[in-house]
Design an enzyme around this catalytic site. Structure first.
Site, PDB file in Angstrom:
ATOM      1  N   SER A  88       0.870  -1.183   0.000  1.00 39.71           N
ATOM      2  CA  SER A  88       0.000   0.000   0.000  1.00 39.71           C
ATOM      3  C   SER A  88       0.897   1.221   0.000  1.00 39.71           C
ATOM      4  O   SER A  88       2.059   1.143   0.423  1.00 39.71           O
ATOM      5  CB  SER A  88      -0.847  -0.003   1.276  1.00 39.71           C
TER       6      SER A  88
ATOM      7  N   TYR B 177      -2.854  -0.957  10.557  1.00 34.39           N
ATOM      8  CA  TYR B 177      -2.717  -1.199   9.113  1.00 34.39           C
ATOM      9  C   TYR B 177      -1.360  -0.695   8.612  1.00 34.39           C
ATOM     10  O   TYR B 177      -0.634  -1.401   7.894  1.00 34.39           O
ATOM     11  CB  TYR B 177      -3.870  -0.484   8.401  1.00 34.39           C
TER      12      TYR B 177
HETATM   13  C1  BGC Z   1      -6.258   1.379   1.716  1.00 33.88           C
HETATM   14  C2  BGC Z   1      -7.366   2.228   1.182  1.00 33.88           C
HETATM   15  C3  BGC Z   1      -6.917   3.681   1.043  1.00 33.88           C
HETATM   16  C4  BGC Z   1      -5.626   3.752   0.285  1.00 33.88           C
HETATM   17  C5  BGC Z   1      -5.087   5.172   0.197  1.00 33.88           C
HETATM   18  C6  BGC Z   1      -5.026   1.579   0.897  1.00 33.88           C
HETATM   19  O1  BGC Z   1      -3.981   0.810   1.413  1.00 33.88           O
HETATM   20  O2  BGC Z   1      -6.644   0.016   1.681  1.00 33.88           O
HETATM   21  O3  BGC Z   1      -8.472   2.141   2.039  1.00 33.88           O
HETATM   22  O4  BGC Z   1      -7.893   4.406   0.342  1.00 33.88           O
HETATM   23  O5  BGC Z   1      -4.665   2.949   0.909  1.00 33.88           O
HETATM   24  O6  BGC Z   1      -5.146   5.844   1.417  1.00 33.88           O
END
Ligand code: BGC
Length: 257
Positions: free
Chosen positions: A145, A158
């Site tokens: 991400s 996260y």
């Molecule tokens: C998340 C999303 C988020 C994106 C940008 C991703 O890793 O799962 O929910 O919109 O990052 O912030």
């Protein structure tokens, strides 16, 4: 086709970016094991496998399993190996997120996110990696991400999992290179998937997110799947230990003036 004859596992491969990735790998000639989390997703996952087969993939199977469970991962990898005839591509895609302020975050929530997003990736790397090492090589792509490096208030668990998966990938890339196993992270920005439904449902939040993206729109799942297919292919044979960011420019911090 980029992936003819390859044998792939996609965790969380029945929904969102995982679904687009399962479809794309199949379309590029790979056999695909679609992992899904819960029994209630079984019929959709089976239907996806059927669709991927009828679109031309040599084989496609759907296998239930929680990537955070060591037993489930061992069972899933063994089944993929037996039914696809090997495993030379793993896409660690399964992931969860749920907003919670840090000072009120329950340990159970913290642990659930780390277990799926990080420990799950580790277990799959270890189990699929053994098969790849014995067979002379393979590729592992982790769905990371932009939060591998952008801090995100309300999502400490996260971000911790995604930051950790960066160094997990880099360390594994060094350790497994002699076994001819490449590791690459693909880091999506904001993508139109069920995980972002809360943003998509709220015009104000959607606008706020779009204003953080220089290209002015959220990404589509198949734009991530395309990067995964390339990273896994022979065209990327000299690419390991790095992250490919696919985010419409989000990580350029456009609001920073
Ligand atoms: C998340 C999303 C988020 C994106 C940008 C991703 O890793 O799962 O929910 O919109 O990052 O912030």
């Amino acid at each position: 086709m980029l992936l003819e004859g390859r044998k792939a596992i996609v965790t969380g491969g029945n929904t969102g970016i995982g679904k687009a990735t399962s479809e794309r790998l199949g379309a590029e000639g790979a056999s695909v094991c679609i992992n899904y989390y819960s029994a209630k997703e079984a019929s959709d996952a089976e239907a996806l496998a059927e669709q991927i087969r009828s679109d031309g993939a040599p084989r496609a199977i759907a296998v239930q399993g929680d990537v955070g469970s060591e037993d489930d991962v061992k069972r899933m990898v063994t089944r993929a190996h037996d039914q696809l005839g090997g495993v030379d591509l793993l896409v660690n895609n399964a992931g969860i997120e749920k907003q919670a302020p840090l000072l009120e975050m329950e340990l159970d929530l913290w642990s659930a996110v780390i277990q799926t997003n990080l420990t799950g990736a580790f277990l799959c790397i270890r189990e699929a990696g053994k098969i790849m090492a014995a067979a002379g090589g393979g590729t592992i792509v982790n769905m990371s991400s932009v939060h591998e490096f952008i801090p995100w208030p309300g999502f400490a668990h996260y971000c911790a999992s995604k930051g950790a998966i960066k160094l997990l990938m880099e360390t594994a890339a060094r350790e497994l290179a002699p076994k001819r196993i490449r590791l690459v992270n693909v880091a999506p920005g904001a993508i139109v998937t069920p995980i972002n439904q809360f943003v998509l449902d709220d015009p104000e939040q959607k606008h706020a997110v779009e204003s953080e993206i220089p290209l002015g729109r959220m990404g589509q799942p198949d734009e991530i799947a395309a990067a995964v297919a390339w990273a896994a292919s022979a065209q990327a044979d000299y690419v390991t230990g790095t992250t490919i960011v696919v985010d419409g420019g989000m990580s350029l911090y456009p609001k920073f003036v």
